[in-house]
Design a protein around this motif. Structure first.
Motif, PDB file in Angstrom:
ATOM      1  N   THR A 182      -0.981 -75.070  28.348  1.00 26.89           N
ATOM      2  CA  THR A 182      -1.849 -74.188  27.557  1.00 26.89           C
ATOM      3  C   THR A 182      -2.734 -73.368  28.493  1.00 26.89           C
ATOM      4  O   THR A 182      -2.926 -72.171  28.290  1.00 26.89           O
ATOM      5  N   ARG A 183      -3.282 -74.022  29.540  1.00 26.34           N
ATOM      6  CA  ARG A 183      -4.109 -73.299  30.509  1.00 26.34           C
ATOM      7  C   ARG A 183      -3.280 -72.245  31.241  1.00 26.34           C
ATOM      8  O   ARG A 183      -3.742 -71.140  31.499  1.00 26.34           O
ATOM      9  N   SER A 184      -2.064 -72.566  31.574  1.00 22.70           N
ATOM     10  CA  SER A 184      -1.181 -71.627  32.272  1.00 22.70           C
ATOM     11  C   SER A 184      -0.886 -70.415  31.393  1.00 22.70           C
ATOM     12  O   SER A 184      -0.930 -69.285  31.859  1.00 22.70           O
ATOM     13  N   GLN A 185      -0.625 -70.655  30.103  1.00 23.76           N
ATOM     14  CA  GLN A 185      -0.369 -69.544  29.187  1.00 23.76           C
ATOM     15  C   GLN A 185      -1.623 -68.696  29.017  1.00 23.76           C
ATOM     16  O   GLN A 185      -1.555 -67.478  28.971  1.00 23.76           O
ATOM     17  N   SER A 186      -2.778 -69.352  28.941  1.00 23.68           N
ATOM     18  CA  SER A 186      -4.044 -68.627  28.809  1.00 23.68           C
ATOM     19  C   SER A 186      -4.294 -67.776  30.043  1.00 23.68           C
ATOM     20  O   SER A 186      -4.717 -66.633  29.954  1.00 23.68           O
ATOM     21  N   SER A 187      -4.011 -68.339  31.222  1.00 20.11           N
ATOM     22  CA  SER A 187      -4.191 -67.603  32.480  1.00 20.11           C
ATOM     23  C   SER A 187      -3.264 -66.391  32.536  1.00 20.11           C
ATOM     24  O   SER A 187      -3.666 -65.319  32.965  1.00 20.11           O
ATOM     25  N   MET A 188      -2.015 -66.576  32.082  1.00 21.66           N
ATOM     26  CA  MET A 188      -1.068 -65.452  32.070  1.00 21.66           C
ATOM     27  C   MET A 188      -1.545 -64.376  31.112  1.00 21.66           C
ATOM     28  O   MET A 188      -1.439 -63.177  31.412  1.00 21.66           O
ATOM     29  N   GLY A 189      -2.072 -64.774  29.975  1.00 22.17           N
ATOM     30  CA  GLY A 189      -2.592 -63.805  29.007  1.00 22.17           C
ATOM     31  C   GLY A 189      -3.772 -63.039  29.591  1.00 22.17           C
ATOM     32  O   GLY A 189      -3.884 -61.826  29.415  1.00 22.17           O
ATOM     33  N   ASP A 190      -4.656 -63.765  30.305  1.00 24.11           N
ATOM     34  CA  ASP A 190      -5.806 -63.113  30.951  1.00 24.11           C
ATOM     35  C   ASP A 190      -5.331 -62.130  32.010  1.00 24.11           C
ATOM     36  O   ASP A 190      -5.875 -61.024  32.139  1.00 24.11           O
ATOM     37  N   ASN A 191      -4.335 -62.519  32.789  1.00 19.04           N
ATOM     38  CA  ASN A 191      -3.791 -61.616  33.816  1.00 19.04           C
ATOM     39  C   ASN A 191      -3.195 -60.374  33.175  1.00 19.04           C
ATOM     40  O   ASN A 191      -3.385 -59.265  33.676  1.00 19.04           O
ATOM     41  N   ALA A 192      -2.456 -60.542  32.095  1.00 20.75           N
ATOM     42  CA  ALA A 192      -1.847 -59.401  31.424  1.00 20.75           C
ATOM     43  C   ALA A 192      -2.926 -58.464  30.891  1.00 20.75           C
ATOM     44  O   ALA A 192      -2.812 -57.240  31.011  1.00 20.75           O
ATOM     45  N   GLU A 193      -3.988 -59.040  30.315  1.00 16.18           N
ATOM     46  CA  GLU A 193      -5.084 -58.203  29.807  1.00 16.18           C
ATOM     47  C   GLU A 193      -5.784 -57.479  30.947  1.00 16.18           C
ATOM     48  O   GLU A 193      -6.114 -56.303  30.839  1.00 16.18           O
ATOM     49  N   ARG A 194      -5.985 -58.170  32.072  1.00 19.54           N
ATOM     50  CA  ARG A 194      -6.634 -57.550  33.229  1.00 19.54           C
ATOM     51  C   ARG A 194      -5.783 -56.409  33.766  1.00 19.54           C
ATOM     52  O   ARG A 194      -6.271 -55.317  34.041  1.00 19.54           O
ATOM     53  N   ILE A 195      -4.486 -56.652  33.858  1.00 19.12           N
ATOM     54  CA  ILE A 195      -3.567 -55.618  34.356  1.00 19.12           C
ATOM     55  C   ILE A 195      -3.578 -54.422  33.412  1.00 19.12           C
ATOM     56  O   ILE A 195      -3.632 -53.276  33.847  1.00 19.12           O
ATOM     57  N   ALA A 196      -3.535 -54.679  32.111  1.00 18.15           N
ATOM     58  CA  ALA A 196      -3.557 -53.592  31.132  1.00 18.15           C
ATOM     59  C   ALA A 196      -4.861 -52.805  31.245  1.00 18.15           C
ATOM     60  O   ALA A 196      -4.860 -51.576  31.212  1.00 18.15           O
ATOM     61  N   ARG A 197      -6.001 -53.499  31.410  1.00 17.88           N
ATOM     62  CA  ARG A 197      -7.299 -52.827  31.542  1.00 17.88           C
ATOM     63  C   ARG A 197      -7.335 -51.986  32.805  1.00 17.88           C
ATOM     64  O   ARG A 197      -7.756 -50.824  32.782  1.00 17.88           O
ATOM     65  N   GLU A 198      -6.868 -52.546  33.928  1.00 16.72           N
ATOM     66  CA  GLU A 198      -6.863 -51.799  35.194  1.00 16.72           C
ATOM     67  C   GLU A 198      -5.979 -50.568  35.099  1.00 16.72           C
ATOM     68  O   GLU A 198      -6.324 -49.502  35.594  1.00 16.72           O
ATOM     69  N   THR A 199      -4.852 -50.722  34.455  1.00 19.02           N
ATOM     70  CA  THR A 199      -3.938 -49.586  34.304  1.00 19.02           C
ATOM     71  C   THR A 199      -4.564 -48.522  33.421  1.00 19.02           C
ATOM     72  O   THR A 199      -4.474 -47.331  33.708  1.00 19.02           O
ATOM     73  N   ARG A 200      -5.211 -48.946  32.329  1.00 13.19           N
ATOM     74  CA  ARG A 200      -5.896 -48.006  31.438  1.00 13.19           C
ATOM     75  C   ARG A 200      -6.982 -47.264  32.200  1.00 13.19           C
ATOM     76  O   ARG A 200      -7.117 -46.044  32.084  1.00 13.19           O
ATOM     77  N   GLU A 201      -7.745 -47.984  33.011  1.00 12.09           N
ATOM     78  CA  GLU A 201      -8.811 -47.357  33.801  1.00 12.09           C
ATOM     79  C   GLU A 201      -8.235 -46.382  34.810  1.00 12.09           C
ATOM     80  O   GLU A 201      -8.762 -45.283  35.000  1.00 12.09           O
ATOM     81  N   ALA A 202      -7.136 -46.748  35.442  1.00 17.20           N
ATOM     82  CA  ALA A 202      -6.489 -45.849  36.410  1.00 17.20           C
ATOM     83  C   ALA A 202      -5.981 -44.601  35.702  1.00 17.20           C
ATOM     84  O   ALA A 202      -6.112 -43.494  36.213  1.00 17.20           O
ATOM     85  N   LYS A 203      -5.409 -44.785  34.508  1.00 19.64           N
ATOM     86  CA  LYS A 203      -4.902 -43.650  33.729  1.00 19.64           C
ATOM     87  C   LYS A 203      -6.057 -42.719  33.362  1.00 19.64           C
ATOM     88  O   LYS A 203      -5.961 -41.505  33.503  1.00 19.64           O
ATOM     89  N   GLU A 204      -7.168 -43.290  32.892  1.00 20.62           N
ATOM     90  CA  GLU A 204      -8.313 -42.477  32.512  1.00 20.62           C
ATOM     91  C   GLU A 204      -8.884 -41.740  33.710  1.00 20.62           C
ATOM     92  O   GLU A 204      -9.254 -40.570  33.606  1.00 20.62           O
ATOM     93  N   ALA A 205      -8.926 -42.396  34.858  1.00 16.85           N
ATOM     94  CA  ALA A 205      -9.411 -41.740  36.077  1.00 16.85           C
ATOM     95  C   ALA A 205      -8.498 -40.590  36.461  1.00 16.85           C
ATOM     96  O   ALA A 205      -8.975 -39.510  36.836  1.00 16.85           O
ATOM     97  N   GLN A 206      -7.188 -40.788  36.369  1.00 20.60           N
ATOM     98  CA  GLN A 206      -6.220 -39.719  36.707  1.00 20.60           C
ATOM     99  C   GLN A 206      -6.376 -38.557  35.732  1.00 20.60           C
ATOM    100  O   GLN A 206      -6.356 -37.411  36.137  1.00 20.60           O
ATOM    101  N   GLU A 207      -6.521 -38.863  34.437  1.00 21.56           N
ATOM    102  CA  GLU A 207      -6.677 -37.801  33.448  1.00 21.56           C
ATOM    103  C   GLU A 207      -7.966 -37.021  33.695  1.00 21.56           C
ATOM    104  O   GLU A 207      -7.982 -35.794  33.595  1.00 21.56           O
ATOM    105  N   ALA A 208      -9.039 -37.730  34.036  1.00 22.99           N
ATOM    106  CA  ALA A 208     -10.309 -37.053  34.333  1.00 22.99           C
ATOM    107  C   ALA A 208     -10.171 -36.167  35.553  1.00 22.99           C
ATOM    108  O   ALA A 208     -10.682 -35.046  35.590  1.00 22.99           O
ATOM    109  N   LYS A 209      -9.454 -36.653  36.561  1.00 24.12           N
ATOM    110  CA  LYS A 209      -9.235 -35.864  37.779  1.00 24.12           C
ATOM    111  C   LYS A 209      -8.442 -34.604  37.467  1.00 24.12           C
ATOM    112  O   LYS A 209      -8.799 -33.510  37.909  1.00 24.12           O
TER     113      LYS A 209
END
Length: 153
Positions: free
Chosen positions: A5-32
């Protein structure tokens, strides 16, 4: 069981972090891209105003200036094409990096940047078609300024 359960939770957190970082990178590129388009628009408007003033000074040499303007417009087209290639290449690198994290989001970001570049090119084409004489005068004036600047070097 708890470890799984902890491993699945950690994977979910990683996926959310990756999605957030990608969204932030996309927004930064669009702003640029938006800022670069705004800067380019300001530069074009300033160049047009300056060129219009200079074009009035050179109205007597229209025949010779038309040939020179044609050459300058061709040079600008080549330069614009190179800039678009550079921007597309930079966007491609961004998309490749983001692909490692979330491929779908990176593809959408690259597509958005491509549309922005395409829209800017369409707008410039529309201005030239709507104001052909003024565009010609801009070309003449800029050509004169470039020739004058390079002859002093």
């Amino acid at each position: 069981m708890q470890q799984a359960t902890r491993s699945q939770s950690s994977m979910g957190d990683n996926a959310e972090r990756i999605a957030r970082e990608t969204r932030e990178a996309k927004e930064a590129q669009e702003a640029k891209v938006a800022q670069e388009a705004k800067d380019a628009k300001g530069a074009v408007v300033g160049a047009i105003e300056h060129a219009t003033d200079k074009a009035k000074e050179f109205a007597g040499n229209a025949g010779e200036a038309v040939g020179h303007a044609k050459e300058k417009v061709q040079e600008w087209a080549v330069a614009a094409k190179d800039k678009v290639k550079e921007a597309a290449h930079a966007t491609g690198e961004f998309a490749t990096h983001a692909k490692d994290k979330v491929q779908e989001m990176a593809t959408q970001a690259a597509h958005g940047a491509g549309e922005a570049i395409h829209t800017a090119g369409d707008e410039l084409t529309r201005v030239v078609r709507r104001y052909p004489v003024q565009s010609l005068m801009v070309g003449l004036a800029l050509g004169y300024l470039v020739a004058r600047a390079t002859s002093r070097s």
